[in-house]
Design a protein around this motif. Structure first.
Motif, PDB file in Angstrom:
ATOM      1  N   ALA A  96     -55.347  -0.513  30.983  1.00 55.30           N
ATOM      2  CA  ALA A  96     -54.847  -1.884  30.864  1.00 55.30           C
ATOM      3  C   ALA A  96     -55.813  -2.725  30.029  1.00 55.30           C
ATOM      4  N   GLY A  97     -57.114  -2.454  30.186  1.00 61.06           N
ATOM      5  CA  GLY A  97     -58.117  -3.209  29.433  1.00 61.06           C
ATOM      6  C   GLY A  97     -57.944  -3.067  27.929  1.00 61.06           C
ATOM      7  N   TYR A  98     -57.683  -1.849  27.488  1.00 60.05           N
ATOM      8  CA  TYR A  98     -57.518  -1.641  26.039  1.00 60.05           C
ATOM      9  C   TYR A  98     -56.197  -2.235  25.552  1.00 60.05           C
ATOM     10  N   LEU A  99     -55.154  -2.072  26.348  1.00 59.69           N
ATOM     11  CA  LEU A  99     -53.859  -2.648  25.973  1.00 59.69           C
ATOM     12  C   LEU A  99     -53.988  -4.145  25.672  1.00 59.69           C
ATOM     13  N   LEU A 100     -54.832  -4.832  26.446  1.00 56.07           N
ATOM     14  CA  LEU A 100     -54.983  -6.281  26.290  1.00 56.07           C
ATOM     15  C   LEU A 100     -56.083  -6.665  25.301  1.00 56.07           C
ATOM     16  N   ALA A 101     -56.788  -5.665  24.766  1.00 54.30           N
ATOM     17  CA  ALA A 101     -57.887  -5.973  23.838  1.00 54.30           C
ATOM     18  C   ALA A 101     -57.334  -6.527  22.530  1.00 54.30           C
ATOM     19  N   PRO A 102     -58.073  -7.448  21.873  1.00 52.86           N
ATOM     20  CA  PRO A 102     -57.568  -8.087  20.647  1.00 52.86           C
ATOM     21  C   PRO A 102     -57.269  -7.090  19.529  1.00 52.86           C
ATOM     22  N   GLU A 129     -53.327   1.673  35.618  1.00 49.96           N
ATOM     23  CA  GLU A 129     -53.992   0.580  36.340  1.00 49.96           C
ATOM     24  C   GLU A 129     -53.406  -0.780  35.990  1.00 49.96           C
ATOM     25  N   THR A 130     -52.096  -0.864  36.104  1.00 53.28           N
ATOM     26  CA  THR A 130     -51.444  -2.111  35.718  1.00 53.28           C
ATOM     27  C   THR A 130     -51.893  -3.291  36.592  1.00 53.28           C
ATOM     28  N   PHE A 158     -46.616   5.454  39.191  1.00 51.39           N
ATOM     29  CA  PHE A 158     -45.729   4.466  39.795  1.00 51.39           C
ATOM     30  C   PHE A 158     -45.611   4.686  41.301  1.00 51.39           C
ATOM     31  N   GLY A 159     -45.724   3.605  42.037  1.00 54.32           N
ATOM     32  CA  GLY A 159     -45.633   3.662  43.488  1.00 54.32           C
ATOM     33  C   GLY A 159     -46.971   3.516  44.174  1.00 54.32           C
ATOM     34  N   THR A 160     -48.069   3.728  43.445  1.00 52.68           N
ATOM     35  CA  THR A 160     -49.388   3.558  44.054  1.00 52.68           C
ATOM     36  C   THR A 160     -49.819   2.102  43.923  1.00 52.68           C
ATOM     37  N   GLY A 161     -50.948   1.796  44.516  1.00 55.50           N
ATOM     38  CA  GLY A 161     -51.440   0.418  44.528  1.00 55.50           C
ATOM     39  C   GLY A 161     -51.586  -0.172  43.147  1.00 55.50           C
ATOM     40  N   TYR A 162     -51.739   0.714  42.165  1.00 56.47           N
ATOM     41  CA  TYR A 162     -51.964   0.235  40.815  1.00 56.47           C
ATOM     42  C   TYR A 162     -50.689  -0.188  40.104  1.00 56.47           C
ATOM     43  N   SER A 163     -49.561   0.230  40.625  1.00 53.51           N
ATOM     44  CA  SER A 163     -48.344   0.035  39.853  1.00 53.51           C
ATOM     45  C   SER A 163     -47.196  -0.324  40.779  1.00 53.51           C
ATOM     46  N   SER A 164     -46.813  -1.577  40.778  1.00 59.06           N
ATOM     47  CA  SER A 164     -45.840  -1.990  41.776  1.00 59.06           C
ATOM     48  C   SER A 164     -44.570  -2.549  41.153  1.00 59.06           C
TER      49      SER A 164
END
Ligand code: G
Ligand code: G
Length: 254
Positions: A96-102, A129-130, A158-164
């Motif tokens: 998620a960090g890289y996805l949001l990187a400039p 890790e959404t 999908f379905g774990t704490g990271y992805s709801s």
């Protein structure tokens, strides 16, 4: 600190490698793609699994550099396979960090331009890790820009704490990946079976594709198919394979 230095060195020294795990259709048996999975080919320790070093990178600049390397390397591999007559979708994990990187969008566009023989639709980004996505609006905007290039997205784990459910509702993803923890135990745990069934139904309602990971036996495949999940990945089909081993695996699978 010292370990981060070693990882920086590993990237500069080309010590990372990608393995590829096939994804197949339960109905036709067709190979529908491959997920690239990183390993560290350590000069003394041998092949180090990602769980042993990726957590150290978490939230660092180096994590972005490694994620960028993975996209470039997987695209180069897809391009080489394409020229050898093996054309298929390749999935890569993106934090998620890289996805949001400039730099994310321009890195991605540049990588695609380097391999014009690979249709952008053949690149799938599995977002990890959404839960780390603080600004949902920003994530949606970036993903929409990338989708205009043709690139596809999947929600990993999908379905774990990271992805709801919120992520499913808001993020423009094509595919849900049912986390392997549910799939693995679904044959002897009614709760897990219920979750798997529920995720498949959610995917249907939201018109998303669904793929199960951690499919270890034929019986898992049979149950998934009955529940309406037609795409699978797991040791029951193949373990992640070295790039050199992948084409011959595909030939013998057909
Ligand atoms: O291959 P293995 O089961 O050991 O991988 C463990 C986890 O490491 C995967 O579930 C995935 O989340 C993560 N992972 C594997 N390869 C990559 C990669 O190239 N980039 C990122 N960011 N994570 C990866
Ligand atoms: O979450 P992600 O899709 O990145 O997870 C892929 C990871 O799961 C890889 O590291 C891979 O080695 C591992 N894996 C893939 N298939 C199976 C399986 O059938 N069983 C188990 N235990 N692990 C698997």
């Amino acid at each position: 600190r010292k370990e981060l230095e070693q990882l920086r060195h590993a990237l500069a020294n080309d010590e990372f490698v990608l393995y590829y795990q096939p994804k197949v259709s339960l109905d036709s048996g067709d190979i529908i793609g491959a997920e690239a999975l990183i390993r560290w080919c350590h000069p003394e320790r041998g092949l180090v699994p990602p769980g042993a070093f990726l957590p150290l990178l978490h939230g660092t600049e180096l994590e972005n550099a490694v994620d960028e390397w993975v996209i470039n390397t997987a695209l180069a591999q897809a391009s080489a396979w394409h020229d050898a007559g093996l054309s298929m979708r390749v999935s890569v994990n993106v934090s998620a960090g890289y996805l949001l990187a400039p730099t994310f969008y321009s890195d991605l566009a540049r990588a695609l331009q380097c391999h014009t023989n690979v249709p952008p639709e053949h690149l799938e980004l599995e977002v990890l890790e959404t839960a780390a996505i603080a600004d949902m609006g920003q994530a949606v905007a970036i993903m929409q820009r990338c989708r205009k290039l043709g690139v596809r997205f999947a929600l990993d784990d999908f379905g774990t704490g990271y992805s709801s459910l919120t992520y499913l509702r808001k993020l423009p993803v094509d595919t849900l990946k049912i986390d392997q923890s549910f799939v693995r135990d679904m044959l002897n745990d009614a709760d897990d079976l219920g979750i798997v069934e529920g995720v498949i139904q959610l995917a249907t309602v939201f018109e998303r594709q669904v793929i199960a990971e951690g499919v270890e036996t034929l019986q898992h495949g049979a149950v998934l198919r009955r529940l309406g999940c037609h795409l699978v990945q797991g040791y029951g089909i193949a373990r992640p394979l070295a790039a050199e081993a992948f084409p011959s695996w595909c030939r013998q699978w057909q």
